[in-house]
Motif scaffolding. Structure first.
Motif, PDB file in Angstrom:
ATOM      1  N   ARG A 185      40.448  42.198  18.569  1.00 60.34           N
ATOM      2  CA  ARG A 185      41.603  42.397  19.015  1.00 60.34           C
ATOM      3  C   ARG A 185      42.312  41.295  19.441  1.00 60.34           C
ATOM      4  N   GLY A 186      41.427  40.487  20.456  1.00 59.71           N
ATOM      5  CA  GLY A 186      41.760  39.655  20.495  1.00 59.71           C
ATOM      6  C   GLY A 186      41.801  39.482  22.180  1.00 59.71           C
ATOM      7  N   TRP A 187      41.676  40.330  22.418  1.00 59.08           N
ATOM      8  CA  TRP A 187      41.523  40.098  24.186  1.00 59.08           C
ATOM      9  C   TRP A 187      40.913  39.406  24.868  1.00 59.08           C
ATOM     10  N   GLN A 188      41.245  39.249  25.798  1.00 60.04           N
ATOM     11  CA  GLN A 188      40.095  38.047  26.423  1.00 60.04           C
ATOM     12  C   GLN A 188      39.133  39.929  27.194  1.00 60.04           C
ATOM     13  N   THR A 189      38.195  39.863  27.514  1.00 62.48           N
ATOM     14  CA  THR A 189      37.677  40.951  27.863  1.00 62.48           C
ATOM     15  C   THR A 189      36.384  40.995  29.596  1.00 62.48           C
ATOM     16  N   HIS A 190      36.681  41.765  30.238  1.00 64.43           N
ATOM     17  CA  HIS A 190      34.577  41.197  31.134  1.00 64.43           C
ATOM     18  C   HIS A 190      34.342  43.217  31.009  1.00 64.43           C
ATOM     19  N   LEU A 191      33.582  42.854  30.822  1.00 67.64           N
ATOM     20  CA  LEU A 191      32.484  44.472  30.960  1.00 67.64           C
ATOM     21  C   LEU A 191      32.189  45.042  32.847  1.00 67.64           C
ATOM     22  N   PHE A 192      33.001  46.029  32.595  1.00 63.27           N
ATOM     23  CA  PHE A 192      32.761  45.912  34.626  1.00 63.27           C
ATOM     24  C   PHE A 192      31.098  46.106  35.110  1.00 63.27           C
ATOM     25  N   GLU A 193      30.496  45.669  35.667  1.00 66.17           N
ATOM     26  CA  GLU A 193      29.282  45.477  36.018  1.00 66.17           C
ATOM     27  C   GLU A 193      29.469  46.016  37.997  1.00 66.17           C
ATOM     28  N   GLY A 194      30.868  45.740  38.189  1.00 65.97           N
ATOM     29  CA  GLY A 194      30.618  45.605  39.469  1.00 65.97           C
ATOM     30  C   GLY A 194      31.906  44.950  40.462  1.00 65.97           C
ATOM     31  N   PRO A 195      32.152  44.580  41.408  1.00 70.84           N
ATOM     32  CA  PRO A 195      33.492  43.774  41.609  1.00 70.84           C
ATOM     33  C   PRO A 195      33.304  42.860  41.900  1.00 70.84           C
ATOM     34  N   GLN A 196      32.018  42.730  42.348  1.00 64.82           N
ATOM     35  CA  GLN A 196      32.191  40.755  42.277  1.00 64.82           C
ATOM     36  C   GLN A 196      32.218  40.088  41.315  1.00 64.82           C
ATOM     37  N   GLY A 197      31.616  40.959  40.238  1.00 64.61           N
ATOM     38  CA  GLY A 197      31.639  40.319  38.620  1.00 64.61           C
ATOM     39  C   GLY A 197      33.252  40.366  38.662  1.00 64.61           C
ATOM     40  N   TRP A 198      33.432  41.494  38.339  1.00 61.85           N
ATOM     41  CA  TRP A 198      35.045  41.182  38.488  1.00 61.85           C
ATOM     42  C   TRP A 198      35.928  40.318  38.988  1.00 61.85           C
ATOM     43  N   ALA A 199      35.683  40.221  40.180  1.00 65.74           N
ATOM     44  CA  ALA A 199      35.981  38.984  41.003  1.00 65.74           C
ATOM     45  C   ALA A 199      36.053  37.506  40.502  1.00 65.74           C
ATOM     46  N   ASP A 200      35.073  37.495  40.478  1.00 63.04           N
ATOM     47  CA  ASP A 200      34.156  36.063  39.673  1.00 63.04           C
ATOM     48  C   ASP A 200      35.430  36.157  38.548  1.00 63.04           C
ATOM     49  N   ARG A 201      35.437  37.019  37.865  1.00 57.87           N
ATOM     50  CA  ARG A 201      36.051  36.784  36.650  1.00 57.87           C
ATOM     51  C   ARG A 201      37.920  36.332  36.490  1.00 57.87           C
ATOM     52  N   LEU A 202      37.442  37.146  37.351  1.00 58.66           N
ATOM     53  CA  LEU A 202      39.434  36.686  38.113  1.00 58.66           C
ATOM     54  C   LEU A 202      39.866  35.582  38.384  1.00 58.66           C
ATOM     55  N   VAL A 203      39.268  35.185  39.339  1.00 57.74           N
ATOM     56  CA  VAL A 203      38.828  33.673  39.641  1.00 57.74           C
ATOM     57  C   VAL A 203      38.710  32.662  38.814  1.00 57.74           C
ATOM     58  N   GLY A 204      37.526  32.518  38.059  1.00 57.34           N
ATOM     59  CA  GLY A 204      37.207  31.734  36.581  1.00 57.34           C
ATOM     60  C   GLY A 204      38.447  32.117  35.650  1.00 57.34           C
ATOM     61  N   ALA A 205      39.894  33.167  35.409  1.00 56.35           N
ATOM     62  CA  ALA A 205      40.651  32.617  34.775  1.00 56.35           C
ATOM     63  C   ALA A 205      42.354  32.614  35.233  1.00 56.35           C
ATOM     64  N   GLY A 206      41.719  31.795  36.884  1.00 54.39           N
ATOM     65  CA  GLY A 206      42.696  31.355  37.627  1.00 54.39           C
ATOM     66  C   GLY A 206      43.968  32.224  38.086  1.00 54.39           C
ATOM     67  N   LEU A 207      43.513  33.253  37.514  1.00 57.14           N
ATOM     68  CA  LEU A 207      44.781  34.486  38.112  1.00 57.14           C
ATOM     69  C   LEU A 207      44.159  34.610  39.875  1.00 57.14           C
ATOM     70  N   LEU A 208      43.487  34.406  40.603  1.00 60.04           N
ATOM     71  CA  LEU A 208      43.476  34.522  42.657  1.00 60.04           C
ATOM     72  C   LEU A 208      42.701  33.405  42.498  1.00 60.04           C
ATOM     73  N   THR A 209      42.394  33.163  43.898  1.00 61.50           N
ATOM     74  CA  THR A 209      41.402  32.431  43.991  1.00 61.50           C
ATOM     75  C   THR A 209      40.377  33.134  44.903  1.00 61.50           C
ATOM     76  N   THR A 210      39.107  32.222  45.736  1.00 65.01           N
ATOM     77  CA  THR A 210      38.599  32.680  46.141  1.00 65.01           C
ATOM     78  C   THR A 210      38.448  33.673  46.994  1.00 65.01           C
ATOM     79  N   THR A 211      39.487  33.192  47.724  1.00 63.41           N
ATOM     80  CA  THR A 211      39.869  33.548  49.328  1.00 63.41           C
ATOM     81  C   THR A 211      40.586  35.236  48.797  1.00 63.41           C
ATOM     82  N   GLU A 212      41.078  34.673  47.846  1.00 63.19           N
ATOM     83  CA  GLU A 212      42.252  36.098  47.658  1.00 63.19           C
ATOM     84  C   GLU A 212      41.409  37.128  47.111  1.00 63.19           C
ATOM     85  N   ALA A 213      40.051  36.986  45.920  1.00 62.63           N
ATOM     86  CA  ALA A 213      39.185  37.392  44.939  1.00 62.63           C
ATOM     87  C   ALA A 213      38.134  38.287  46.686  1.00 62.63           C
ATOM     88  N   ALA A 214      38.365  38.271  47.475  1.00 60.39           N
ATOM     89  CA  ALA A 214      37.679  38.713  48.532  1.00 60.39           C
ATOM     90  C   ALA A 214      37.656  39.965  49.249  1.00 60.39           C
TER      91      ALA A 214
END
Length: 206
Positions: free
Chosen positions: A177-206
């Protein structure tokens, strides 16, 4: 494009959902395997996720299988033990996004009464800006209809939604449907995805 809203699944993203682990602990792996072979407990749970009454559905199933009556009733009576523990890093990410003013939605296959029960134990479930709970909507992932409901109700374009889920089929429909997605395999990977998307800094995503 940078996402405008973030969509969280709940089970195995914010709260661990491991029924087999619970039963292995309580009745032992061999008896658990025999019960799961005899009774389609996941089909029972899917009925609840589609809007059937939590107590009535599970207790009725228990009566259909008297040899497993007590064990099936545990799915209801000890339900919170099937849905634990919470995943602290994921909860921090939810709250970090909210603190930045990013809208956060829940999109989850969950029963009406079982979600209310979970929310009484996990208050962070009240912190979403919008809830899309299958029991209320009477449609479950990965049916495209539930994704359409999110798009229409939120008013956010599909390409501006970032969704995480631990089930590949659910992610595949969102992708289609065109959504941006992330297959969750653990919270650190999700944190990295949010940082990569420009939504959080590394510190905010810790």
């Amino acid at each position: 494009m940078q996402p405008e809203a973030v969509v969280f699944d709940i089970g195995n993203v914010l709260i661990e959902w491991q029924p087999k682990r619970f039963y292995d602990r309580v009745i032992g792996p061999a008896r658990r395997r025999a019960m799961f072979q005899s009774v389609d407990l996941y089909a029972m749970n899917e009925c609840v996720d589609r809007g059937a009454h939590f107590t009535e559905t599970i207790y009725a199933t228990a009566e259909e299988f008297p040899d497993w009556r007590n064990e099936i009733r545990m799915w209801h009576d000890r339900w919170i033990e099937l849905a634990q523990p919470e995943i602290p890093h994921s909860i921090r990410l939810l709250r970090a996004l909210r603190s930045k003013g990013v809208p956060v939605f829940a999109l989850s296959n969950f029963g009406i009464q079982s979600f209310d029960y979970a929310a009484s134990h996990y208050p962070f479930l009240h912190e979403f800006d919008r809830h899309y709970i299958s029991g209320h909507l009477q449609v479950i992932k990965p049916d495209p209809k539930i994704y359409d409901i999110v798009e229409t109700d939120s008013g956010v374009a599909p390409t501006a939604l970032l969704f995480t889920d631990d089930i590949v089929d659910n992610i595949d429909i969102a992708n289609s449907r065109g959504w941006q997605t992330h297959l969750f395999e653990g919270p650190q990977g999700w944190a990295d995805r949010l940082v990569g998307a420009g939504l959080l800094t590394t510190t905010e995503a810790a």
